[in-house]
Design a protein around this motif. Structure first.
Motif, PDB file in Angstrom:
ATOM      1  N   ASN A  30       0.937  -1.147  -0.037  1.00 44.44           N
ATOM      2  CA  ASN A  30       0.026   0.001  -0.103  1.00 44.44           C
ATOM      3  C   ASN A  30       0.786   1.240   0.156  1.00 44.44           C
ATOM      4  N   VAL A  31       0.642   2.236  -0.784  1.00 50.01           N
ATOM      5  CA  VAL A  31       1.562   3.339  -0.952  1.00 50.01           C
ATOM      6  C   VAL A  31       0.282   4.531  -0.608  1.00 50.01           C
ATOM      7  N   TRP A  32       0.800   5.533   0.131  1.00 49.62           N
ATOM      8  CA  TRP A  32      -0.143   6.915   0.220  1.00 49.62           C
ATOM      9  C   TRP A  32       0.612   7.813  -0.430  1.00 49.62           C
ATOM     10  N   VAL A  33       0.004   8.761  -1.306  1.00 44.64           N
ATOM     11  CA  VAL A  33       0.810   9.754  -1.929  1.00 44.64           C
ATOM     12  C   VAL A  33      -0.181  11.095  -1.359  1.00 44.64           C
ATOM     13  N   SER A  34       0.424  12.408  -1.715  1.00 48.39           N
ATOM     14  CA  SER A  34      -0.114  13.636  -1.063  1.00 48.39           C
ATOM     15  C   SER A  34      -1.076  14.359  -1.758  1.00 48.39           C
ATOM     16  N   SER A  35      -1.442  13.850  -2.995  1.00 49.50           N
ATOM     17  CA  SER A  35      -2.456  14.643  -3.881  1.00 49.50           C
ATOM     18  C   SER A  35      -3.265  13.716  -4.904  1.00 49.50           C
ATOM     19  N   LYS A  36      -4.312  14.151  -5.430  1.00 46.53           N
ATOM     20  CA  LYS A  36      -4.862  13.482  -6.393  1.00 46.53           C
ATOM     21  C   LYS A  36      -4.037  13.520  -7.775  1.00 46.53           C
ATOM     22  N   GLU A  37      -3.322  14.712  -7.962  1.00 45.45           N
ATOM     23  CA  GLU A  37      -2.291  14.707  -9.178  1.00 45.45           C
ATOM     24  C   GLU A  37      -1.439  13.455  -9.022  1.00 45.45           C
ATOM     25  N   ASP A  38      -0.699  13.256  -7.871  1.00 47.45           N
ATOM     26  CA  ASP A  38       0.159  12.023  -7.714  1.00 47.45           C
ATOM     27  C   ASP A  38      -0.382  11.076  -7.938  1.00 47.45           C
ATOM     28  N   LEU A  39      -1.664  10.810  -7.534  1.00 44.97           N
ATOM     29  CA  LEU A  39      -2.476   9.372  -7.613  1.00 44.97           C
ATOM     30  C   LEU A  39      -2.665   9.172  -8.989  1.00 44.97           C
ATOM     31  N   VAL A  40      -2.814   9.984  -9.914  1.00 43.64           N
ATOM     32  CA  VAL A  40      -3.102   9.968 -11.369  1.00 43.64           C
ATOM     33  C   VAL A  40      -1.801   9.621 -11.998  1.00 43.64           C
ATOM     34  N   ARG A  41      -0.874  10.064 -11.550  1.00 46.37           N
ATOM     35  CA  ARG A  41       0.621   9.818 -12.247  1.00 46.37           C
ATOM     36  C   ARG A  41       0.881   8.293 -11.601  1.00 46.37           C
ATOM     37  N   ALA A  42       0.574   8.071 -10.367  1.00 49.85           N
ATOM     38  CA  ALA A  42       1.131   6.312 -10.092  1.00 49.85           C
ATOM     39  C   ALA A  42       0.123   5.620 -10.831  1.00 49.85           C
ATOM     40  N   LEU A  43      -1.147   5.952 -10.981  1.00 49.15           N
ATOM     41  CA  LEU A  43      -2.038   4.911 -11.711  1.00 49.15           C
ATOM     42  C   LEU A  43      -1.373   4.817 -13.138  1.00 49.15           C
ATOM     43  N   LEU A  44      -0.769   5.708 -13.668  1.00 47.76           N
ATOM     44  CA  LEU A  44      -0.111   5.612 -15.144  1.00 47.76           C
ATOM     45  C   LEU A  44       0.841   4.687 -15.102  1.00 47.76           C
ATOM     46  N   ARG A  45       1.529   4.113 -13.940  1.00 41.61           N
ATOM     47  CA  ARG A  45       2.489   3.153 -14.027  1.00 41.61           C
ATOM     48  C   ARG A  45       2.050   1.844 -13.937  1.00 41.61           C
ATOM     49  N   ASP A  46       0.666   1.470 -14.110  1.00 42.54           N
ATOM     50  CA  ASP A  46       0.081   0.382 -14.085  1.00 42.54           C
ATOM     51  C   ASP A  46       0.811  -0.511 -15.212  1.00 42.54           C
ATOM     52  N   LYS A  47       1.055  -1.834 -15.049  1.00 40.87           N
ATOM     53  CA  LYS A  47       1.471  -2.921 -16.077  1.00 40.87           C
ATOM     54  C   LYS A  47       3.072  -2.336 -16.364  1.00 40.87           C
ATOM     55  N   GLU A  48       3.603  -1.697 -15.626  1.00 45.56           N
ATOM     56  CA  GLU A  48       4.969  -1.451 -15.804  1.00 45.56           C
ATOM     57  C   GLU A  48       6.046  -2.432 -14.965  1.00 45.56           C
ATOM     58  N   LEU A  49       7.325  -2.299 -15.430  1.00 42.14           N
ATOM     59  CA  LEU A  49       8.129  -3.134 -14.901  1.00 42.14           C
ATOM     60  C   LEU A  49       8.856  -2.842 -13.596  1.00 42.14           C
ATOM     61  N   ILE A  50       8.722  -3.503 -12.504  1.00 41.54           N
ATOM     62  CA  ILE A  50       9.891  -3.425 -11.326  1.00 41.54           C
ATOM     63  C   ILE A  50      10.791  -4.397 -11.583  1.00 41.54           C
ATOM     64  N   GLY A  51      11.962  -4.178 -11.827  1.00 40.03           N
ATOM     65  CA  GLY A  51      12.690  -5.430 -12.001  1.00 40.03           C
ATOM     66  C   GLY A  51      12.389  -6.016 -13.117  1.00 40.03           C
ATOM     67  N   THR A  52      12.063  -7.376 -12.958  1.00 32.93           N
ATOM     68  CA  THR A  52      11.799  -8.349 -14.078  1.00 32.93           C
ATOM     69  C   THR A  52      10.345  -8.733 -13.845  1.00 32.93           C
ATOM     70  N   ARG A  53       9.374  -8.006 -13.265  1.00 35.31           N
ATOM     71  CA  ARG A  53       8.274  -8.312 -13.070  1.00 35.31           C
ATOM     72  C   ARG A  53       7.247  -7.024 -13.361  1.00 35.31           C
ATOM     73  N   TYR A  54       6.056  -7.532 -13.919  1.00 35.17           N
ATOM     74  CA  TYR A  54       5.147  -6.122 -14.270  1.00 35.17           C
ATOM     75  C   TYR A  54       4.484  -6.019 -13.105  1.00 35.17           C
ATOM     76  N   VAL A  55       3.967  -4.705 -12.921  1.00 34.38           N
ATOM     77  CA  VAL A  55       3.165  -4.554 -11.622  1.00 34.38           C
ATOM     78  C   VAL A  55       1.853  -3.861 -11.751  1.00 34.38           C
ATOM     79  N   ASN A  56       0.956  -4.331 -11.330  1.00 36.56           N
ATOM     80  CA  ASN A  56      -0.474  -3.994 -11.276  1.00 36.56           C
ATOM     81  C   ASN A  56      -0.738  -2.949 -10.402  1.00 36.56           C
ATOM     82  N   VAL A  57      -1.095  -1.654 -10.741  1.00 32.13           N
ATOM     83  CA  VAL A  57      -1.638  -0.456  -9.905  1.00 32.13           C
ATOM     84  C   VAL A  57      -2.911  -0.069  -9.868  1.00 32.13           C
TER      85      VAL A  57
END
Length: 382
Positions: free
Chosen positions: A20-47
């Motif tokens: 679970n990740v807490w961000v400070s604003s709705k704008e940061d939340l939107v940016r975080a959701l744009l990272r859905d299905k991207e790689l962390i290391g060698t794995r795709y991450v669901n956001v």
């Protein structure tokens, strides 16, 4: 801006694969959701947005008939707490969970000597908050792993009817055994807390003595200077694993796409042969940009994955000194260092620091030479 990151552990205190990740604003939340299905290391991450499910659950709980509301239904017991834990620290530990009356909804259990027993009871506004609190099970508060246990269940009536069916004698025996286990666990916990409290006090005294001594020796002016330098140093990063063809423009685009707003000086270091070493140093504009840049660690840069780490300003200054080099090729084998120095001096290159003439395996000049020059401007002139 990231406020908090909670990596959820399983019953074996190993990462469960969720966080679970807490961000400070709705704008940061939107940016975080744009990272859905991207790689962390060698794995795709669901956001995904966790706020929607939590809000629906809270509204459902608030619309229930208040005549059937049982305040104990949303109570969670915390065990294994540090002896010095306060109600405010417990509320901060349960970040994202709404506690009834804030610290007033936390009851720290005392032993027969009037000291904290290492257990506490926390009352939440909704069942969703209580369930969310259980995710902090086996997480650390100070230096202790905390056990979370929900005290009541929604089918409490079935549990009560089962207890009524027990004989009085069996119930008394069971209660006696449970009380004995609780006393033993409390005594063990108190001993551990007492040892930790003693160690914490000793470390605190040593730290205070060291700070007082340092302040006395260095003075307030030195501390102010060091604080300013530390603040500035914290805004520098190092990129490792870059391709040799990577340019400053490529690094700027990589950081900009990763939402780093203020990208300052970019230095690509070279090795002893004057070729790119695969490392680069970048100065960013703020603490927020530094946090965003560090999140790009182990991400794709072209056809490579680069590492991003924080460094201090001294390393950036050191990197600058290594980039002011030029290579001269097709030199006559009879050319000496004095000839190269005069050649550059005649061309208005004034800051020649070092000249190295490259040789072959048999010791004869190869026709190449490397010159270290004092500044970027002098490199341009050369």
């Amino acid at each position: 801006e990231i406020l908090m990151i909670l990596i959820i552990l399983n019953v074996h205190r190993k990462p469960s694969g969720s966080a679970n990740v807490w961000v400070s604003s709705k704008e940061d939340l939107v940016r975080a959701l744009l990272r859905d299905k991207e790689l962390i290391g060698t794995r795709y991450v669901n956001v995904s947005n966790a706020n929607e499910a939590l809000e629906i659950e809270r509204k459902r709980e608030q619309t229930k008939d208040r005549s059937t509301y049982n305040p104990k239904i949303f109570t969670v017991k915390l065990s294994g707490l540090p002896w010095s834990a306060t109600c405010e620290q417990i509320c901060d530990f349960l970040f994202g969970c709404e506690v009834v009356d804030g610290p007033g909804g936390v009851k720290i259990e005392m032993n027969e000597r009037g000291q904290p027993s290492g257990s506490a009871f926390v009352q939440f506004k909704t069942n969703a908050d209580a369930e969310n609190a259980l995710k902090y099970n086996k997480q650390k508060l100070a230096d202790r792993y905390v056990d979370m246990e929900k005290m009541t269940i929604e089918d409490g009536e079935a549990k009560e009817s089962k207890e009524d069916g027990d004989t009085k004698e069996n119930k008394e025996d069971r209660e006696a055994k449970e009380n004995k286990k609780d006393r033993e666990a409390k005594e063990q916990n108190e001993d551990e807390n007492a040892k930790e409290y003693k160690i914490d006090e000793e470390e605190k005294e040593k730290k205070e003595d060291g700070v007082a001594k340092e302040k006395k020796e260095d003075g307030e002016a030195k501390e102010y200077k060091e604080d300013g330098e530390a603040k500035e140093n914290n805004f520098c990063i190092k990129l490792s694993g870059l391709a040799r063809k990577a340019t400053q423009a490529d690094i700027f685009d990589f950081l900009s796409v990763g939402h780093v707003k203020q990208v300052g000086e970019i230095v690509i270091t070279v090795n002893g042969k004057g070729k790119p070493s695969g490392d680069g140093f970048v100065k960013v504009g703020s603490k927020e940009d530094l946090k965003v840049a560090l999140c790009l660690n182990d991400t794709a840069f072209g056809n490579r994955r680069v590492e991003v780490h924080q460094v201090d300003l001294a390393q950036l200054e050191k990197a600058r000194k290594h980039i002011f080099c030029i290579k001269l090729s097709c030199l006559s084998r009879k050319v000496k260092k004095n000839d190269i120095s005069k050649f550059l001096s005649d061309g208005n290159v004034k800051q020649v620091v070092e000249i190295v003439i490259n040789v072959n395996k048999d010791g004869t000049p190869s026709g190449d030479a490397f010159v270290k020059i004092g500044s970027v401007e002098e490199v341009k002139v050369a």
